[in-house]
Design a protein around this motif. Structure first.
Motif, PDB file in Angstrom:
ATOM      1  N   LEU A 113      -4.150  -1.374  10.260  1.00 13.03           N
ATOM      2  CA  LEU A 113      -2.769  -1.018  10.541  1.00 13.03           C
ATOM      3  C   LEU A 113      -2.162  -0.180   9.431  1.00 13.03           C
ATOM      4  O   LEU A 113      -1.024   0.233   9.528  1.00 13.03           O
ATOM      5  N   ILE A 115      -3.766  -9.020   9.091  1.00 10.71           N
ATOM      6  CA  ILE A 115      -2.797  -9.332   8.047  1.00 10.71           C
ATOM      7  C   ILE A 115      -3.033  -8.505   6.795  1.00 10.71           C
ATOM      8  O   ILE A 115      -2.087  -8.040   6.161  1.00 10.71           O
ATOM      9  N   VAL A 116      -4.298  -8.330   6.460  1.00  5.95           N
ATOM     10  CA  VAL A 116      -4.591  -7.544   5.261  1.00  5.95           C
ATOM     11  C   VAL A 116      -4.001  -6.158   5.391  1.00  5.95           C
ATOM     12  O   VAL A 116      -3.298  -5.665   4.509  1.00  5.95           O
ATOM     13  N   LEU A 148      -1.735  -5.200   7.322  1.00 11.99           N
ATOM     14  CA  LEU A 148      -0.270  -5.281   7.386  1.00 11.99           C
ATOM     15  C   LEU A 148       0.289  -5.296   5.970  1.00 11.99           C
ATOM     16  O   LEU A 148       1.293  -4.654   5.662  1.00 11.99           O
ATOM     17  N   GLY A 149      -0.381  -6.044   5.093  1.00 12.74           N
ATOM     18  CA  GLY A 149       0.045  -6.083   3.701  1.00 12.74           C
ATOM     19  C   GLY A 149      -0.093  -4.727   3.033  1.00 12.74           C
ATOM     20  O   GLY A 149       0.825  -4.257   2.349  1.00 12.74           O
ATOM     21  N   THR A 150      -1.240  -4.071   3.261  1.00 14.34           N
ATOM     22  CA  THR A 150      -1.432  -2.763   2.637  1.00 14.34           C
ATOM     23  C   THR A 150      -0.517  -1.726   3.266  1.00 14.34           C
ATOM     24  O   THR A 150      -0.184  -0.728   2.638  1.00 14.34           O
ATOM     25  N   SER A 209       2.650  -2.276   4.016  1.00 13.63           N
ATOM     26  CA  SER A 209       3.864  -2.361   3.201  1.00 13.63           C
ATOM     27  C   SER A 209       3.641  -1.788   1.815  1.00 13.63           C
ATOM     28  O   SER A 209       4.472  -1.051   1.291  1.00 13.63           O
ATOM     29  N   LEU A 210       2.511  -2.139   1.241  1.00 11.75           N
ATOM     30  CA  LEU A 210       2.200  -1.675  -0.110  1.00 11.75           C
ATOM     31  C   LEU A 210       2.173  -0.156  -0.164  1.00 11.75           C
ATOM     32  O   LEU A 210       2.758   0.470  -1.048  1.00 11.75           O
ATOM     33  N   GLY A 258       5.570   1.316   0.162  1.00 11.46           N
ATOM     34  CA  GLY A 258       6.325   1.091  -1.060  1.00 11.46           C
ATOM     35  C   GLY A 258       5.910   2.052  -2.164  1.00 11.46           C
ATOM     36  O   GLY A 258       6.748   2.624  -2.861  1.00 11.46           O
ATOM     37  N   LEU A 259       4.600   2.227  -2.323  1.00 15.77           N
ATOM     38  CA  LEU A 259       4.099   3.142  -3.346  1.00 15.77           C
ATOM     39  C   LEU A 259       4.542   4.569  -3.063  1.00 15.77           C
ATOM     40  O   LEU A 259       4.926   5.307  -3.978  1.00 15.77           O
ATOM     41  N   MET A 314       7.163   5.467  -1.430  1.00 20.52           N
ATOM     42  CA  MET A 314       8.594   5.538  -1.689  1.00 20.52           C
ATOM     43  C   MET A 314       8.863   5.664  -3.173  1.00 20.52           C
ATOM     44  O   MET A 314       9.720   6.414  -3.632  1.00 20.52           O
ATOM     45  N   TYR A 332       6.606   6.833  10.701  1.00 23.56           N
ATOM     46  CA  TYR A 332       6.742   5.387  10.803  1.00 23.56           C
ATOM     47  C   TYR A 332       6.300   4.935  12.177  1.00 23.56           C
ATOM     48  O   TYR A 332       6.751   5.444  13.180  1.00 23.56           O
TER      49      TYR A 332
END
Lengths: 353, 327, 332
Positions: A104, A158-159, A161-163, A165-166, A169-170, A172, A277
């Motif tokens: 994802l 989930i992994v 999904l976490g990356t 966001s990461l 964020g990076l 941004m 997005y």
């Protein structure tokens, strides 16, 4: 491949036949596992035996007949160009989903790589250097995903999904949410330029699809991808390093994200951290529409290409017909449902329990 | 799954408690870790109360999602379903002037209806749940946008707004709803025959079928139940927003699914329980709360959230590995 | 079997096509792209645009780009391909839209930009308002309210994701002004992401950490309702004449802000008259296409209006939120 019978630990016989006839809910032609099959005979089956291909052609013809604006070179050119980003990401995603995983984070990976490349180029670094760094970033991102999924055995959903966001964020953080504009001409030529009648990026995508098809269907690695997805235990027992294959596909996905990032920069001549997005959902839709099963083992590279085209065609159609903006999502959802439903009816899955 | 039989016995270490109950430990650890930065604000009853109240929306929605994922399915359309349900309810109450109680019924009924829509496709039409609910996500958001013309409609009558901001004594109503619904879910899942069917269908669909369980009906009912929980949390959402806004619920599905998975429920079905989901929902809320209380710069939010999610999953993966659920 | 199904699909499509083709007419067609529909301001802008198009007898297609510059680019290109006569862009990113404008120039389709400039390409006409100064105006009002206070006056700001440029500009403007006043202090500025619904939780958490917040700044009023609910739950919802009143200032001037100001809870709104932007753009286009008249000025700057209880009755008719509020009241 030389496999015939393997016994599982509980005494159950696991058989792998020499050729596997895949009849997934979105049925398509044969993928063959071993020697003895004439390649040419199966091209027709591979290309035309897929429902999504017919659906795409029907849609295309319909649009060409009904809408004069559709038929223009301008529109068709842009249609192809629009499909490139989703299409290239779809290559990596097909590999990943075929191993029963999912990624994802592709869109975030793309955007992050693009921002890094954009920052480098705006500081005057050469395009080639920037591109290499972008590749490194994309691969690194993919490696991170791969290690988490394959070595640490974490759930891919989930992994990634976490990356996701990461990565956002990076991206941004890299420019404090500002966009970067103005890249060397070579970038825009590749991202939105043309060669004759064809978009450069479109040709790159086509080339990548040919390479991907070859890797997935004609190399040992490709075959092991299928096997890892459909029957990991059999794969391990036949000597395939399952963990390595599982992490390698994420590297492929990361590589695709980096390449797509480079093209994306040329598309707008700008890069913004919050762009694209939700793209990952479109990519997954394209892959599943193309016949790849989310449970793994049934990857269909060309199907992904047709699925991408269908999604792009839907959007184009709605704009050309002036459909109210609210209905865009509704129509897209309904068309996806219709395509899947028709194919389910076709494959007769409903007749059995 | 059979490999666990082959796992050699190991001595129990004192750290086993932390790994076995990894997710609950994570909650406590995170709570104290965040609190160290700002003790007065964090270590207070009001804060705990606020966290639970904020967690109620995701938490209640995650109950239904737990059921769905337990049967090895998924539902990506919860956010759009919430928006659609709230939109219809608000339109009924504000535009058509219906009684607020009817509005409440409409919200819950619509959510159940959407659950039926999804459930029908997955159970009867044998569609892949990821794609079917992905399509629903677009369809219902688009429809609701069309019906409301993307308007933001405010001004809910007290009967509805009390649900979101009212108290019973000193306990906010959402917390009461949270615990009542969780206990209800626990009862259904662990103490009724239907609950065992849910686990069975998720664990091994074919075996469940051969054992005589009517698998399609179980799946359909799971989606309906899930719709009920979505409706309940939509009520709280509506009350908090005091109406409906076009962006209501956007992206909520990922938070909800994360909560369920963090709580130890496995995507392949058959493994998991509701209390873990509650812990997962609390973790997600904890992160959001901490980010605001600690006044973290807006740029670091995504990085923070992503890192904490990954950390929590690592911990839980070690737990699952040790228990032999995965090798 | 497969052939029958396929034939059926084709027949369906053909029938649909004939139906669609029957309604096609040759009229002026204008394409409009807006950043998103999460804000009542944009929704009103869209609505006014549609009304104006109806009034002038032209066809308008308004699409939302959901804050994604890439999607906006696609939409502009789709409009060109669809053969629109003019394009109106409320751009998400002034740099990112340049390529789109250049493509429209190449295709000979005139472009009007509203609300934000495009830093490149040729634009037919431009109307804008100033987000930075809107934020500044709010801070000026706050400073004015507390000018005799030694401070520190604690301020809570509800930021959206920093990538949403319009909101971010207002935030920067506010911060710029706040830095000039030593007695004002921002204690919490959480990122609400893209989710307007997080306003409720964010408010509760902010007050948990800083119980003495005196001012709330909303760089966009869509998340006012969540904030209000939270304040009510916290028991901090006091009217203006109450000593415990929490000052609320914001940008936009939408109907909910107006309503709260009338009821005595809301203190200041930096009103941006963007509601008529699209409508004006459509009118400019129509005049050009039908009568060949170009707009008298190439750029129009709409100043921000500061609305507060003191001047409310004086300027309420110039506030679009007031108009919408009265319309909605009339409906009930």
């Amino acid at each position: 491949m030389g496999l015939s019978r393997i016994h599982g630990a509980e005494g159950e016989a696991v058989t792998l036949s020499a050729t596997q006839l895949y009849r997934s809910p979105l049925g398509y032609g044969r993928v063959f596992f071993s020697e003895g099959e004439c390649p040419l005979k199966n091209i027709k089956a591979i290309v035309a035996g897929q429902f999504i291909f017919l659906f795409m052609v029907a849609f295309f013809v319909f649009m060409a007949v009904v809408s004069p604006q559709f038929r223009t070179h301008y529109n068709l050119f842009n249609l192809w160009l629009d499909a490139v980003i989703t299409g290239i990401l779809g290559i990596g995603m097909t590999f990943v989903i075929t191993t029963a995983g999912i990624d994802l984070s592709v869109a975030s990976n793309l955007v992050f790589s693009a921002m890094i490349g954009a920052i480098l180029m705006s500081r005057g670094q050469g395009v080639l250097l920037a591109f290499l760094v972008m590749l490194a970033v994309g691969l690194g991102f993919g490696l991170f995903n791969g290690v988490m999924v394959a070595r640490l055995k974490m759930v891919p959903f989930i992994v990634t999904l976490g990356t996701l966001s990461l990565g956002r964020g990076l991206a941004m953080l890299s420019t404090r949410a500002k966009s970067v504009y103005g890249f060397p001409e070579i970038v825009t030529r590749i991202g939105s330029g043309e060669i004759g009648f064809f978009p450069v990026a479109g040709l790159i995508m086509a080339f990548l699809y040919v390479v991907a098809w070859y890797v997935l269907n004609r190399t040992v690695f490709g075959r092991s991808v299928y096997l890892v997805g459909s029957n990991p235990r059999a794969a391990r027992l036949s000597g395939i390093d399952v963990e390595r294959v599982k992490s390698l596909v994420y590297l492929v996905s990361g590589l695709c994200a980096a390449i797509a990032a480079f093209i994306q920069m040329g598309r707008l001549n700008a890069a913004k951290p919050n762009m694209l997005y939700g793209l990952e959902l479109d990519v997954v839709s394209a892959v599943v529409l193309g016949g790849t099963s989310l449970f793994g083992g049934k990857g269909n590279i060309l199907g992904t290409l047709w699925g991408t085209m269908v999604i792009v065609l839907i959007r184009n159609a709605m704009v050309l017909f002036g459909v109210s903006v609210y209905y865009h999502q509704v129509v897209k959802g309904l068309v996806i449902l219709a395509a899947v439903l028709i194919d389910i009816l076709r494959s007769g899955v409903l007749k059995k329990r | 799954m059979f490999d666990s039989l082959a796992l050699p016995k190991r001595k129990k270490k004192w750290t086993d408690v932390f790994v076995d109950y990894g997710i609950y430990t994570s909650v406590v650890i995170l709570f104290f870790a965040f609190g160290l930065f700002f003790p007065q604000a964090f270590f207070s009853i009001t804060n705990i109360r606020n966290i639970l109240a904020s967690a109620s929306v995701i938490g209640i929605m995650a109950i239904g999602m737990t059921f769905v994922i337990l049967t090895a399915n998924i539902d990506l359309s919860v956010g759009s379903a919430a928006y659609f349900a709230v939109a219809l309810g608000v339109l009924a109450v504000k535009r058509a002037g219906w009684h607020p109680f009817l509005g409440i019924l409409i919200i819950v009924a619509t959510a159940i209806g959407i659950g039926a829509f999804n459930g029908f496709q997955v159970s009867r039409l044998k569609m892949v749940p990821l794609i079917a609910t992905l399509a629903s996500l677009g369809i219902f958001r688009g429809l609701a946008l069309q019906f409301t013309d993307a308007a933001s409609i405010y001004g809910m009558p007290p009967l509805i707004s009390r649900i979101g901001i009212g108290y019973v004594g000193s306990v906010p109503i959402p917390i009461i709803m949270l615990f009542v619904l969780y206990i209800l879910a626990y009862y259904i899942l662990e103490k009724t025959r239907f609950g065992t069917y849910v686990y069975a269908v998720g664990g091994d669909r074919d075996a469940a079928f051969k054992a005589g369980i009517h698998v399609p009906n179980v799946i359909l009912f799971v989606y309906l139940l899930h719709g009920f929980f979505v409706g309940m949390s939509s009520l709280i959402l509506c009350a908090r927003m005091d109406g409906v806004v076009p962006a209501l619920g956007a992206g909520m599905e990922f938070d909800v699914i994360t909560a369920v998975i963090l709580g130890g429920t496995s995507f392949s079905g058959g493994v998991g329980n509701v209390w873990g989901t509650l812990a997962g929902a609390v973790i997600i809320t904890l992160i959001n709360t901490a980010l605001t209380i600690l006044n973290v710069s807006a740029f670091y939010y995504d990085i923070f959230k992503g890192s904490v999610i990954l950390l929590a999953v690592v911990l839980d993966t070690f737990r699952q590995r040790r228990m032999g659920i995965i090798t | 079997m497969r052939k029958v199904v396929l034939l059926g699909i084709v027949v369906c499509f053909v029938v649909m096509a004939l139906g669609v083709a029957a309604f096609a007419e040759k009229e002026i067609h204008i394409g409009v792209t807006v950043p998103g529909l999460f804000s009542p301001a944009f929704v009103e802008m869209k609505r006014q645009g549609e009304l104006k198009a109806q009034e002038l007898g032209v066809k308008v297609t308004i699409v939302s780009a959901e804050n994604d510059i890439d999607r906006q680019f696609e939409q502009v290109r789709d409009f060109i391909a669809a053969g629109v006569d003019g394009i109106v862009i409320t751009t998400i990113d002034s740099y990112g839209i340049v390529k789109a404008v250049e493509e429209a120039n190449k295709a000979g389709v005139p472009v009007i930009t509203v609300d934000r400039k495009s830093f490149g390409g040729e634009v037919f006409y431009h109307e804008e308002t100033d987000n930075f100064n809107a934020g500044r105006l709010c801070a000026v009002y706050v400073a004015h309210l507390f000018k005799d206070h030694p401070g520190p006056i604690e301020i809570f700001i509800e930021r959206l994701d920093p990538s949403v440029d319009s909101v971010e500009d207002r935030f920067q403007g506010f911060m710029f002004e706040v830095s000039q006043w030593p007695n004002l202090k921002v204690v919490a500025a959480p990122n609400l992401g893209m989710d307007v619904g997080k306003a409720f939780e964010a408010t509760i958490n902010a007050f948990q950490a800083n119980p003495n917040i005196k001012v709330i700044f909303l760089p966009g009023e869509p998340w006012l309702s969540g904030t209000v609910s939270a304040l009510k739950q916290l028991g901090k919802w006091f009217p203006r004449n109450d000593p415990n009143h929490i000052v609320m200032v914001g940008v936009d001037g939408d109907q909910f802000a107006v309503e709260n100001m009338i009821e005595g809870y809301y203190d200041f709104s930096a009103v941006q008259a963007i509601d008529k932007f699209v409508a004006n753009a459509i009118e400019v286009f129509v005049q050009y296409f039908r009568e060949g008249k170009k707009p008298p000025v190439k750029e129009r700057y709409v100043p921000v209006l500061g609305l507060c209880p003191e001047n409310f009755d004086f300027i309420k008719d110039r506030v679009w939120g007031y108009r919408v509020y009265m319309e909605q009241k009339g409906k009930q």
